[in-house]
Design a protein around this motif. Structure first.
Motif, PDB file in Angstrom:
ATOM      1  N   VAL A  49       0.835  -1.208   0.000  1.00 24.05           N
ATOM      2  CA  VAL A  49       0.000   0.000   0.000  1.00 24.05           C
ATOM      3  C   VAL A  49       0.867   1.255   0.000  1.00 24.05           C
ATOM      4  N   THR A  50       1.836   1.314   0.906  1.00 20.89           N
ATOM      5  CA  THR A  50       2.694   2.503   0.961  1.00 20.89           C
ATOM      6  C   THR A  50       3.542   2.623  -0.304  1.00 20.89           C
ATOM      7  N   GLY A  51       3.968   1.495  -0.837  1.00 17.36           N
ATOM      8  CA  GLY A  51       4.788   1.504  -2.046  1.00 17.36           C
ATOM      9  C   GLY A  51       4.042   2.005  -3.264  1.00 17.36           C
ATOM     10  N   ALA A  52       2.783   1.599  -3.399  1.00 16.14           N
ATOM     11  CA  ALA A  52       1.986   2.064  -4.539  1.00 16.14           C
ATOM     12  C   ALA A  52       1.792   3.576  -4.461  1.00 16.14           C
ATOM     13  N   ALA A  53       1.413   4.061  -3.291  1.00 17.05           N
ATOM     14  CA  ALA A  53       1.204   5.509  -3.129  1.00 17.05           C
ATOM     15  C   ALA A  53       2.511   6.271  -3.332  1.00 17.05           C
ATOM     16  N   ALA A  54       3.573   5.784  -2.718  1.00 17.33           N
ATOM     17  CA  ALA A  54       4.865   6.460  -2.826  1.00 17.33           C
ATOM     18  C   ALA A  54       5.423   6.371  -4.245  1.00 17.33           C
ATOM     19  N   GLY A  55       5.223   5.244  -4.912  1.00 15.38           N
ATOM     20  CA  GLY A  55       5.717   5.074  -6.277  1.00 15.38           C
ATOM     21  C   GLY A  55       5.068   6.043  -7.252  1.00 15.38           C
ATOM     22  N   ILE A  56       3.753   6.209  -7.122  1.00 17.88           N
ATOM     23  CA  ILE A  56       3.045   7.162  -7.989  1.00 17.88           C
ATOM     24  C   ILE A  56       3.541   8.585  -7.716  1.00 17.88           C
ATOM     25  N   ALA A  57       3.608   8.947  -6.450  1.00 13.80           N
ATOM     26  CA  ALA A  57       4.039  10.309  -6.088  1.00 13.80           C
ATOM     27  C   ALA A  57       5.482  10.569  -6.526  1.00 13.80           C
ATOM     28  N   ALA A  58       6.366   9.614  -6.288  1.00 14.66           N
ATOM     29  CA  ALA A  58       7.778   9.797  -6.641  1.00 14.66           C
ATOM     30  C   ALA A  58       7.970   9.874  -8.157  1.00 14.66           C
ATOM     31  N   THR A  59       7.173   9.124  -8.903  1.00 16.96           N
ATOM     32  CA  THR A  59       7.258   9.189 -10.363  1.00 16.96           C
ATOM     33  C   THR A  59       6.801  10.559 -10.856  1.00 16.96           C
ATOM     34  N   LEU A  60       5.754  11.081 -10.254  1.00 21.02           N
ATOM     35  CA  LEU A  60       5.280  12.423 -10.611  1.00 21.02           C
ATOM     36  C   LEU A  60       6.347  13.479 -10.299  1.00 21.02           C
ATOM     37  N   ILE A  61       6.960  13.378  -9.134  1.00 20.89           N
ATOM     38  CA  ILE A  61       8.012  14.323  -8.745  1.00 20.89           C
ATOM     39  C   ILE A  61       9.210  14.202  -9.688  1.00 20.89           C
ATOM     40  N   MET A  62       9.580  12.982 -10.023  1.00 20.58           N
ATOM     41  CA  MET A  62      10.690  12.745 -10.948  1.00 20.58           C
ATOM     42  C   MET A  62      10.381  13.366 -12.313  1.00 20.58           C
ATOM     43  N   ASP A  63       9.158  13.182 -12.803  1.00 22.09           N
ATOM     44  CA  ASP A  63       8.759  13.776 -14.088  1.00 22.09           C
ATOM     45  C   ASP A  63       8.911  15.294 -14.077  1.00 22.09           C
ATOM     46  N   GLN A  64       8.471  15.913 -12.997  1.00 21.89           N
ATOM     47  CA  GLN A  64       8.574  17.369 -12.905  1.00 21.89           C
ATOM     48  C   GLN A  64      10.032  17.813 -12.865  1.00 21.89           C
ATOM     49  N   PHE A  65      10.854  17.079 -12.149  1.00 23.08           N
ATOM     50  CA  PHE A  65      12.286  17.367 -12.103  1.00 23.08           C
ATOM     51  C   PHE A  65      12.893  17.279 -13.503  1.00 23.08           C
ATOM     52  N   LEU A  66      12.544  16.219 -14.237  1.00 18.54           N
ATOM     53  CA  LEU A  66      13.076  16.045 -15.585  1.00 18.54           C
ATOM     54  C   LEU A  66      12.609  17.149 -16.527  1.00 18.54           C
ATOM     55  N   LYS A  67      11.357  17.579 -16.384  1.00 17.00           N
ATOM     56  CA  LYS A  67      10.857  18.663 -17.228  1.00 17.00           C
ATOM     57  C   LYS A  67      11.645  19.943 -16.985  1.00 17.00           C
ATOM     58  N   LEU A  68      11.884  20.241 -15.724  1.00 15.15           N
ATOM     59  CA  LEU A  68      12.628  21.462 -15.391  1.00 15.15           C
ATOM     60  C   LEU A  68      14.070  21.403 -15.890  1.00 15.15           C
ATOM     61  N   THR A  69      14.730  20.293 -15.619  1.00 19.77           N
ATOM     62  CA  THR A  69      16.138  20.192 -16.008  1.00 19.77           C
ATOM     63  C   THR A  69      16.302  20.026 -17.511  1.00 19.77           C
ATOM     64  N   SER A  70      15.357  19.347 -18.151  1.00 21.01           N
ATOM     65  CA  SER A  70      15.442  19.143 -19.605  1.00 21.01           C
ATOM     66  C   SER A  70      15.338  20.453 -20.363  1.00 21.01           C
TER      67      SER A  70
END
Length: 178
Positions: free
Chosen positions: A13-34
């Motif tokens: 349960v915690t992994g699914a929630a954290a995985g979705i959130a962390a992927t979203l955060i990672m995407d935003q980081f990549l958009k900014l740095t890209s």
């Protein structure tokens, strides 16, 4: 479930929630740095005499990695995807993978607390090495690491470090709530 006792279910349960959130955060980081990296690369390549068309073509190819995975999955199942479907399927593949890795991390953290070393950033680094540097090129979904510019390696490593740190932060917050 007692918070002090390991629980695979809590890890899922915690992994699914954290995985979705962390992927979203990672995407935003990549958009900014890209955006910044593309602007710098374009200026350097233009100064070196490369054509604007070639620069744009190279940038589009770099952005299509998840879409390539989705297209190969669709082809294996006998389906074809139009342009919009490829983009949506590419995002789906990315989020599903990020969520699954979140579950792997969180279940592992429940059972072997040492997994949380460096607040998840070690996991992010291992994920970068295993997925981006080994598995994806081995499956011919991206160029070989030796054919990828160093700044791209650094940017993706940093994005995975952000993913791992975000994963642990969200996992620990959600774990306290359940």
């Amino acid at each position: 479930m007692r918070a002090s006792e390991p629980s695979v279910l809590r890890g899922v349960v915690t992994g699914a929630a954290a995985g979705i959130a962390a992927t979203l955060i990672m995407d935003q980081f990549l958009k900014l740095t890209s955006a910044g990296q593309k602007a710098v690369e374009k200026k350097v390549k233009l100064a070196q005499g490369e054509s604007p068309w070639q620069i744009a073509h190279e940038q589009v190819q770099q952005e299509q990695q998840a879409e390539i995975v989705a297209r190969k999955i669709a082809k294996a199942t006998g389906k074809t995807l139009d342009r919009d479907q490829k983009k949506a399927a590419g995002q789906a593949v990315h989020y599903i993978f990020g969520t699954l890795m979140g579950v792997v991390y969180s279940v592992s953290a429940e059972l072997v607390p040492e997994v949380k070393t460096a607040s998840g950033t070690a996991f992010g680094t291992l994920l970068f090495l295993g997925a981006d540097e080994v598995a994806v090129p081995a499956l011919q979904l991206a160029p070989a690491p030796t054919d990828t510019p160093a700044p791209d390696h650094l940017q993706h490593w940093a994005a995975h470090v952000v993913y791992g740190g975000s994963l642990e932060l969200v996992r620990s917050l959600v774990r306290r709530l359940i």
